[in-house]
Design a protein around this motif. Sequence first.
Motif, PDB file in Angstrom:
ATOM      1  N   THR A 436       0.797  -1.330  -0.127  1.00 15.79           N
ATOM      2  CA  THR A 436      -0.076   0.019   0.017  1.00 15.79           C
ATOM      3  C   THR A 436       0.861   1.216  -0.214  1.00 15.79           C
ATOM      4  O   THR A 436       0.115   2.474  -0.265  1.00 15.79           O
ATOM      5  N   ASN A 437       1.972   1.060   0.440  1.00 16.43           N
ATOM      6  CA  ASN A 437       3.067   2.397   0.466  1.00 16.43           C
ATOM      7  C   ASN A 437       4.278   2.117  -0.550  1.00 16.43           C
ATOM      8  O   ASN A 437       5.330   2.124   0.049  1.00 16.43           O
ATOM      9  N   HIS A 602       2.063   6.221   5.340  1.00 13.91           N
ATOM     10  CA  HIS A 602       1.143   5.966   4.273  1.00 13.91           C
ATOM     11  C   HIS A 602      -0.012   6.906   4.180  1.00 13.91           C
ATOM     12  O   HIS A 602      -0.424   7.529   3.643  1.00 13.91           O
ATOM     13  N   GLN A 603      -0.727   6.628   5.612  1.00 17.23           N
ATOM     14  CA  GLN A 603      -2.189   7.294   5.863  1.00 17.23           C
ATOM     15  C   GLN A 603      -1.989   8.850   5.701  1.00 17.23           C
ATOM     16  O   GLN A 603      -2.584   9.706   5.110  1.00 17.23           O
ATOM     17  N   HIS A 607      -0.853   9.297   1.188  1.00 14.31           N
ATOM     18  CA  HIS A 607      -2.287   9.306   0.661  1.00 14.31           C
ATOM     19  C   HIS A 607      -2.999  10.737   1.056  1.00 14.31           C
ATOM     20  O   HIS A 607      -3.265  11.271  -0.073  1.00 14.31           O
ATOM     21  N   TRP A 608      -3.305  10.851   2.341  1.00 12.13           N
ATOM     22  CA  TRP A 608      -3.981  12.334   2.455  1.00 12.13           C
ATOM     23  C   TRP A 608      -2.929  13.625   1.885  1.00 12.13           C
ATOM     24  O   TRP A 608      -3.639  14.171   1.112  1.00 12.13           O
ATOM     25  N   THR A 611      -1.931  13.273  -2.191  1.00  9.87           N
ATOM     26  CA  THR A 611      -2.794  12.923  -3.218  1.00  9.87           C
ATOM     27  C   THR A 611      -4.399  13.786  -2.984  1.00  9.87           C
ATOM     28  O   THR A 611      -4.828  13.920  -3.822  1.00  9.87           O
ATOM     29  N   HIS A 826      -2.666   8.172  -6.700  1.00  8.24           N
ATOM     30  CA  HIS A 826      -3.742   7.945  -5.769  1.00  8.24           C
ATOM     31  C   HIS A 826      -4.546   6.466  -6.005  1.00  8.24           C
ATOM     32  O   HIS A 826      -4.614   5.957  -4.508  1.00  8.24           O
ATOM     33  N   VAL A 829      -1.966   4.166  -3.897  1.00  9.62           N
ATOM     34  CA  VAL A 829      -1.867   4.305  -2.392  1.00  9.62           C
ATOM     35  C   VAL A 829      -3.237   3.966  -1.714  1.00  9.62           C
ATOM     36  O   VAL A 829      -3.223   4.343  -0.510  1.00  9.62           O
ATOM     37  N   ASN A 830      -4.309   3.965  -2.470  1.00 13.37           N
ATOM     38  CA  ASN A 830      -5.742   4.091  -1.920  1.00 13.37           C
ATOM     39  C   ASN A 830      -6.294   2.485  -1.793  1.00 13.37           C
ATOM     40  O   ASN A 830      -6.855   2.099  -1.102  1.00 13.37           O
ATOM     41  N   GLN A 833      -5.834  -0.756   0.315  1.00  9.05           N
ATOM     42  CA  GLN A 833      -5.713  -0.691   1.770  1.00  9.05           C
ATOM     43  C   GLN A 833      -6.406  -1.961   2.438  1.00  9.05           C
ATOM     44  O   GLN A 833      -5.612  -2.385   3.310  1.00  9.05           O
ATOM     45  N   GLN A 887     -12.327   2.928   2.336  1.00 15.07           N
ATOM     46  CA  GLN A 887     -11.696   3.631   1.654  1.00 15.07           C
ATOM     47  C   GLN A 887     -11.181   2.700   0.397  1.00 15.07           C
ATOM     48  O   GLN A 887     -10.795   3.174  -0.641  1.00 15.07           O
TER      49      GLN A 887
END
Length: 929
Positions: A436-437, A602-603, A607-608, A611, A826, A829-830, A833, A887
């Motif tokens: 995920t990252n 990552h979060q 991600h946040w 992106t 996006h 990394v989204n 999850q 998500q």
Amino acid sequence: MVETAGCCGLLQACCHRHDPQKYIIQGEFEIDRSPWFSLCASGLSVAVRLYSRDNMDPTTRKGIESENAYVMKGKELERKKHEVLSMKVPTKVIKFKLKFEVTRDFGIPGAFVVENRDKKHEFFLKSVTLHYIKHPDFLEERKFHFYCSSWVYPINKTGFKRIFFLDQLYLPKKTPDSLKELRKKELHKLQAPGSKGEWNPWDRIYDYDFYNNLGDPENGPLYDRPVLGGSTKFPYPRRLKTGHPNCQHDHSRESGPASCFKFYVPPDERMSDEKLQELKNNLVEALIRFLAPESTLQHLWDRECPDFITKVAHFFVPKAAISKKDVEFIRSIIDFCRKLKLPSSHGGPSMSDPSEEQDIFDDIIGFYADKEVEELDDSDKQRLEKLVPKEILNQVVATLALKRQHVSAQLPSIIAEEKFAWAEDREFGRQMLAGTNPVRIRHLKEEALFQEEVNLLLYRIWQKMVAYASESSEDSVPAVRQEMESIKRQFRDWFKKFQVQQEKKSNQPQLEEFFEALENERVFILDHHYLEQFLTMINGKGVRAYATRTILIAPDSSSVTLQPVGIELSLPGDSSRLVVPQDTLLWEIAKFHVASNDTAYHQLVSHWLQTHAVVEPFIIATRRQLSVMHPIHRLLDPHFKDTLHINALARAIFLNAGGILETLLFTGEYSMELSSHLYKEWRFDKQALPEDLLERGMAKRRVRDEVVSGPMEHVERDKSSNKAATGTEQKMFEVDAEVELVLEDYPYAKDGIVIWTAIETWVTEYCNVFYHKDNDVKEDEEIQEWWNEIKTRGHKDRNEGWYDINTFESLVKALTTLIWITSGLHAAVNFGQYGYGGWPPNRPMLLRKFLPKEEEVYEEVNIMKFVEEMLPDKFQMKLAIAVMDLQSRHTSDEVYLGQTSPQKEWPLIEGHDSIIQKSSKNSRKTLKQ
């Protein structure tokens, strides 16, 4: 078949006698999500007026106007009903036909204005299609399309008539004279200069503000958070200004609305009611699925067939021969069989002694099992009350109270086939490239290894490996010592002059692999050491975190994974601990801490920040500075869909003080401060995928036949001879560099380069239609204002990493980068999850215990009990799974890269129709391969 009924729409309705000196333009207006229209009794509720594209009124300096036409009570032509999950949300699509009288020199309609005179109701105008009736120069088959997709509010609320333009794209200087004034007027309204007070749902205002609404200081000091943006200490991208009033006691902070679903978002940026309801339902379902406890009532099968076991037993044995006690014994056997574990991937039951150290993981697997659930525990309900909107919690409670719910969940892919595959070292390394990252791993290139701390870390790993090797082979000790001295002398030169002389021994394969990797520069690092300065604040209140650095090696360049060989765990003001694979149990626990560090990054960042937050200023500037007639506005618009609304929801539910992320992540109340700290590293020019890979050393640049490491240098090109392209075969410039990956199997990069190339090709060919030379870019006043506003207002706190957009090439680069961020990056990394983070032990969001001391590991320690006490509590794990599930879902109205929204087909560009359509088709074809 659709009916074609409806009123003529002329000023004096159907009895109006047509002026023979004028022409008639007929139009079909499609209105959505406006049920009040079917009940509208007034014939003058909505007035529409057309403006000519071809001829200008010298008095008004606008296009020649038509007579007003009015939407009258007519026959509803079309009805649709969309079903969203278990809830039915009626959506009406109504079509009206209007007729307009225009002068003979009117020409092509270029714009129209709508005046909603109803005092209460707004409506959503989807599209308008016009055509002439019996015009000698225009065939009736020729249509003039207006793709509106916008809310029209009553004029008594807005004070403005709404302007809509023909679906024809123009650079500012190419705009027909009759539309220039309207174009400027519409942009000026969106900028809303001088707007004060609290903004209303019908306001269309785009402006910038700081992140001053994450905290709630009036609720107490525990909910106070610093303002992000506007300072060197807490730099941050700007967000959309909402106009909400300031806090009573602190005017630098903005107060929030009564409900997180009532904050201001410009009407056209709001997601549809259907999508919003779908998101709410998804959250409710996820909370029920993972947080509601399993029913303690009798099993459904037993309730439906209470005497089934008895009947089966009596079928084989006479009734008199079986006692009640015998039946209970048979039932206990069946209950035991029901609780058997699922077969393993190797076949056969995975039975194990309950005393074996797997209980905690079996317990977590129970979160996903098919089960009937009952009402929430009081303690869980109280914790949820502080985290989710009241209406969501009420819906959860009401759903559980209504009837018993049978729920099931798909196992996360990381454990679907093999329960413990995630714990293997090679899988741990693989996820740095394909998890995920995959955007944090770096290659330790030669120039990076002159850093003292990295050199020291590598040296300590080498020493520890040597120590383990020497313990297993006494006769190798002299040789090992000799090598140690050699490496000490030459370590700073990165082993370039050092050659391993030691005879290869079977009991030292990992040491030799490490030496070989060092010599061939196949060493990588996952660095989360920036956390050290935050740990004094973070650790405590049940959280135990380190700042980690992980060294990984690739056995060869075509390796499918990375092998972790050392983990450094640091605390402020304390000597760091180094763990290597031979440390066995300590090693397994250290990997949990690395995964926890990486999950927070990552979060909050991958991600946040990278992106969502960084994109918001681009959206605001696009609405403020680029007309809807601008080709770049049309190019970018699909990639901004619902983003402002989603970001606002994130600030209100996930990122707010005491919100979901602060509850789940070990960074707690310092989460957004950490995000601000890492924004200091963000540069727009490094967000281009090739530049990012080169910067992290994960790729090399090949120029002609030479491979060069490091970021691409800007290559000046002589554009003086550039001419307009006449087809997709002609390119504005030749690409003279390509990226070569350091690792052959790096899925994020390998697939990403294909997507990046498709985006770049599409953007190049699209822009080629409008910009024929570099000077066209320089003279595009809207693009120049757009880019300047992004740099000086939207990302004012980051002065580095920007370049001027004064050439065709720089424009293509900026647009490709922005589209990549909002699409390929996006998605990477989204959407994965749940597959990885849906299994909390693989991506724990927080840990509650430090590593045990080395001497404690060899004592009689219940390792499973230690892991259970180290992982988050059950509520946190189940909530984390629910969030990952939410998500990772695609919504029903998703528009994927390469697709075109049904509401907004690519416009017909005079003289270039085939180029746009062919380029779009080629782009879709490339992405499907």
